[in-house]
Design an enzyme around this catalytic site. Structure first.
Site, PDB file in Angstrom:
ATOM      1  N   ASP A  78       6.374  14.582   7.498  1.00 18.74           N
ATOM      2  CA  ASP A  78       6.876  13.338   8.074  1.00 18.74           C
ATOM      3  C   ASP A  78       7.822  13.628   9.243  1.00 18.74           C
ATOM      4  O   ASP A  78       8.359  14.743   9.382  1.00 18.74           O
ATOM      5  CB  ASP A  78       7.608  12.552   6.976  1.00 18.74           C
ATOM      6  CG  ASP A  78       7.454  11.051   7.136  1.00 18.74           C
ATOM      7  OD1 ASP A  78       7.166  10.607   8.253  1.00 18.74           O
ATOM      8  OD2 ASP A  78       7.639  10.330   6.126  1.00 18.74           O
ATOM      9  N   ASP A 138       2.658   2.875   8.345  1.00 20.37           N
ATOM     10  CA  ASP A 138       3.340   2.488   7.111  1.00 20.37           C
ATOM     11  C   ASP A 138       2.891   1.109   6.666  1.00 20.37           C
ATOM     12  O   ASP A 138       3.314   0.635   5.609  1.00 20.37           O
ATOM     13  CB  ASP A 138       4.855   2.459   7.338  1.00 20.37           C
ATOM     14  CG  ASP A 138       5.466   3.832   7.145  1.00 20.37           C
ATOM     15  OD1 ASP A 138       4.735   4.752   6.759  1.00 20.37           O
ATOM     16  OD2 ASP A 138       6.683   3.984   7.385  1.00 20.37           O
TER      17      ASP A 138
HETATM   18  C1  DGJ Z   1       7.750   7.237   6.209  1.00 20.91           C
HETATM   19  C2  DGJ Z   1       6.333   7.433   5.782  1.00 20.91           C
HETATM   20  O1  DGJ Z   1       5.458   6.912   6.714  1.00 20.91           O
HETATM   21  C3  DGJ Z   1       6.152   6.837   4.400  1.00 20.91           C
HETATM   22  O2  DGJ Z   1       4.819   6.898   4.008  1.00 20.91           O
HETATM   23  C4  DGJ Z   1       7.031   7.592   3.468  1.00 20.91           C
HETATM   24  O3  DGJ Z   1       6.613   8.917   3.377  1.00 20.91           O
HETATM   25  C5  DGJ Z   1       8.479   7.521   3.928  1.00 20.91           C
HETATM   26  N1  DGJ Z   1       8.616   7.929   5.300  1.00 20.91           N
HETATM   27  C6  DGJ Z   1       9.357   8.378   3.075  1.00 20.91           C
HETATM   28  O4  DGJ Z   1      10.617   8.450   3.545  1.00 20.91           O
END
Ligand code: DGJ
Length: 788
Positions: free
Chosen positions: A477, A545
């Site tokens: 991430d 997301d």
């Molecule tokens: C952002 C990501 O896109 C989510 O899927 C998740 O992993 C969160 N971060 C976790 O902090």
């Protein structure tokens, strides 16, 4: 193939040709890019004519009054000699001038591709690829430019990149250097860019190309969810299935710059490369700078074929390692189910439930390390959080493996929280501007990847955990843009943004090249780094997301112009959705996610028994058609009504297709719906059948009284219990017709529910409803088994 004859370079792929020539003054004049032409085709019809002298133009040389650089289509240009369009290069010598004039010196043909150390690029063998390197020189300024072209023959893609060499005795300061410049005669072009932000990535935007310049760029330090680096241009009447279109993209994950400039003489200049914003690279005598690779493709048959050129290029020449062309596992990620609140028991319960419904990979997301109980602490630390995983990570991973599941783990290695052991020990690892308070994003600072010590710290810690726990999948991430862009390890901060990305690529190489078995999914608050650079390391990317399927229709459709379904992480989550509060049917959540690398991101334990049964059926359907859905030929249907979206994935042998028919908002008393399926073998016969799916009773609220002998309270115990255990079968249709008819006439589908009547032949869509259709070639001898 690449040839050079009579001063003309001809580059040809399977279906396209690209030509340019050396002018009498040594400039490279672009001649043609389009449908394939014969090697002996006279180029005169394609030459941009200059039979009259044009007013207000600067003559390059008195010997030819019609030769003005401003009105020539050029493969490369400079500054100060009469071309007033955007220059692909800006150089300054101490005390020197900006003028540059690059002319042809030599060229060489090379087998295979051309690679630059430290920068990812398309790869291929000598049979599939050929390259050309042309040396241009400005003799007085003592600068050379190498223009590199690679033809990826089978996939109709041409890659371009540039090297600049300081051939003089003094330093030079490079302030702009593009990977690609292309001048095309305008064809009533419109521009398609893919823009957005967090939870609204890659929305397609169509802009007319008026006079002047449109810039599609990022300054965030990443390729960004604001403007994807890839863009297309198409003629005014180009559609998904017809017309001429060009596509461009950059193999790079940092600040990018794409410019599309229409000149007053209707030449359209396209440039693509590193963003000159805050960029300055100083070259000592003899030193060179290599740009990232840009790629371009052409289709004379609409945007779908254009996208498919990119898709095949990515599947065959960008994605590498053990996961190339390999079916991706169906995963269950615990993030939306747990956020930071979990423990080993909870995780294992969830994983077991996943196993029961057919999940193959269990991913433990954020929160397993340091003091990470919220997004305010822990980033930078790699010690396991013993409150949540008392037996440690290794033991947890072993238990996941014992369930016969692959084990996936989340990391965010480029970041640090103030509240972390790393920050307390090494505050200097974080990016800060002297004298200024650093700016936080999601409560975190960015680590300085220009600093070799930081890179070593990340590589050592991540690698250790991957090896100790035998991790099979990594979600990497990156949850904020860069601010306070300054590295104390650099003398020239103009190098910062590019050096950061080079640092990132080095880290990824060191971690993942020795561990090719690991499936790596890049993520950046969703699709903040959805680019070809990351795809050279991570075969798939978390697209957004936003797991609301109605939003995903825009996001995945936008991405599909540039990237294939196998690269798009797409998950089924709980509804109402965390991002929009929209309530969508479970069937639609799956039907949209099925056109990507499928995962689930919800608490399976909270599903009713009948919903769990449905999830199990979805996963088994997906596994059966996985190759077609991940690696098939993806085609977007024309949006024949504003509230409809249609997608298809066709098996490469054209014997099978899965089509998705999606309704966004229901219209009142709508007319008929038509399903057309392009791209099948015209003369073959196909059977088309709706995928069976369940409708849940609660969707009908008080309306159930109309189909029940007794009136029951929709919120009462009986109906609530029934809703947990029973579902209604959605309407299934079945048709047989040829590939030609499927493309041209299509199928007029059964009526959908329009408020007046309901039986098993009525399609129930309402707001956000959808169906999948399975199309399979019918073999006359062997009658087709039911697709389910
Ligand atoms: C952002 C990501 O896109 C989510 O899927 C998740 O992993 C969160 N971060 C976790 O902090």
């Amino acid at each position: 193939m690449i040839t050079f004859k009579d001063n003309v370079f001809r580059l040809s792929t399977k279906k396209t040709s690209y030509c340019f020539r050396i002018t009498p003054f040594g400039h490279l004049e672009h001649v043609y890019y389009g449908e394939k032409i014969d090697q002996d085709q006279d180029i005169l019809p394609f030459i941009h004519k200059r039979t009259a002298q044009l007013g207000s133009c600067v003559m390059y040389d008195e010997s030819d009054e019609t030769y003005s650089l401003d009105t020539l289509p050029l493969e490369w240009s400079g500054i100060g000699k009469g071309d007033y369009r955007l220059s692909p290069v800006e150089i300054k010598r101490p005390g020197g001038n900006y003028t540059t004039d690059f002319v042809y010196r030599s060229h060489r043909l090379l087998p295979g591709t051309i690679t630059f150390p430290g920068l990812p690029s398309g790869y291929g063998d000598e049979e599939g690829c050929t390259s050309l390197e042309i040396t241009l020189e400005d003799l007085t300024e003592k600068v050379k430019v190498l223009l590199c072209y690679t033809v990826f023959h089978e996939v109709d893609v041409i890659a371009r990149k540039t090297v600049i060499v300081n051939a003089g005795e003094t330093k030079l300061s490079l302030q702009k250097i593009m990977s690609l410049q292309l001048d095309l005669p305008n064809d009533d072009f419109k521009l398609l860019t893919f823009n957005g932000g967090w939870i609204k990535e890659a929305h397609k935007q169509i802009s007319p190309l008026g006079y002047g310049t449109i810039v599609n760029s990022s300054t965030t330090g990443d390729s960004s969810n604001i403007h994807n680096p890839g863009f297309l241009i198409g003629s005014a009447y180009t559609t998904e299935e017809t017309g001429r279109a060009y596509g461009f993209n950059l193999v790079y994950s940092g600040n990018h710059y794409g410019a599309i400039e229409r000149s007053n003489h209707d030449l359209v200049r396209i440039q693509l490369g590193i963003n000159p914003h805050c960029f300055e690279w100083v070259l000592d005598p003899g030193e060179r700078f290599c740009t990232p690779e840009a790629v371009m493709t052409f289709s004379g048959t609409g945007y779908n074929d254009l996208s498919n050129n990119f898709h095949r290029f990515i599947n065959h020449h960008i994605v590498r390692g053990n996961w190339k062309n390999r079916e991706r596992p169906v995963l269950l990620n615990n993030w939306e189910a747990n956020f930071f609140k979990f423990n080993q028991e909870k995780l294992l319960r969830l994983a077991r439930k996943g196993k029961e419904v057919g999940i193959e990979l269990f991913v433990l997301d954020d929160g397993w390390f340091g003091a990470r109980d919220s997004d305010k602490a822990g980033l930078g630390d790699y010690t396991v959080n013993k409150k949540k995983l008392p037996e440690g990570l290794k033991s947890y991973a072993k238990k996941i493996h014992e369930l016969d599941l692959l084990c996936g783990l989340w990391f965010e290695p480029e970041m640090v929280n103030y509240d972390s052991d790393l920050y307390r020990a090494h505050p200097e690892y974080a990016l800060t501007t002297p004298g200024k308070k650093p700016s936080l994003g999601r409560n975190q600072l960015v680590l300085d990847l220009c600093n070799p010590q930081v890179r070593d710290y990340i590589v050592e810690n991540v690698s250790r955990i991957l090896d100790e726990c035998e991790i099979d999948y990594v979600k990497w991430d990156y949850n904020r843009h860069i601010s306070d862009a300054l590295s104390t390890t650099l003398n020239n901060q103009g190098e910062f943004f590019h050096r950061y990305i080079l640092g990132l690529y080095e880290v990824l190489e060191r971690i993942f090249i020795p561990r090719p078995h690991i499936l790596f999914e890049s993520c950046s608050s969703g699709g903040n780094r959805f680019d070809l650079g990351m795809l050279c390391y991570s075969p798939q990317i978390w697209s957004s997301d936003d797991t609301d399927p109605i939003e995903r229709l825009k996001i995945q459709e936008g991405l599909s112009y540039l990237y294939p379904p196998s690269t798009m992480g797409a998950h089924v989550s709980a509804a109402p959705h965390q991002q929009t509060l929209r309530d969508t049917p479970l069937s639609t959540r799956f039907n949209v996610a099925a056109f990507g690398s499928l995962g689930y991101e919800l608490d399976l334990q909270q599903l009713s028994p009948v919903e769990r049964k449905e999830v199990k059926a979805q996963i088994s359907f997906y596994k059966r058609y996985r190759r077609t859905l991940q690696y098939g030929t993806f085609r977007r249907g024309e949006h024949y009504k504003d509230n409809k979206v249609i997608w298809h994935s066709l098996a490469v042998d054209q014997k099978e297709a899965i089509s998705g028919f999606f309704q966004t908002l229901a219209g009142a008393s709508e007319g008929f719906d038509r399903l057309r399926i392009p791209g099948l073998i015209p003369e073959s016969k196909y059977r088309v059948k709706t995928k069976a799916q369940r409708l849940f009773i609660k969707r009908f609220g008080g309306l159930v009284k109309h189909i029940m002998p007794v009136t029951l309270n929709p919120d009462g115990v009986i109906l609530r219990t029934a809703n947990r255990h029973y579902g209604l079968d959605d309407c299934v249709e079945e048709y047989t017709l040829t590939g030609a008819l499927l493309k041209d006439n299509g199928i007029l589908l059964n009526n959908q529910f329009v408020g007046s009547y309901i039986n098993e032949h009525v399609r129930i869509l309402g707001d956000f409803g959808s169906s999948l259709y399975v199309t399979r070639e019918v073999n006359d001898e062997e009658e087709l088994r039911s697709p389910e």
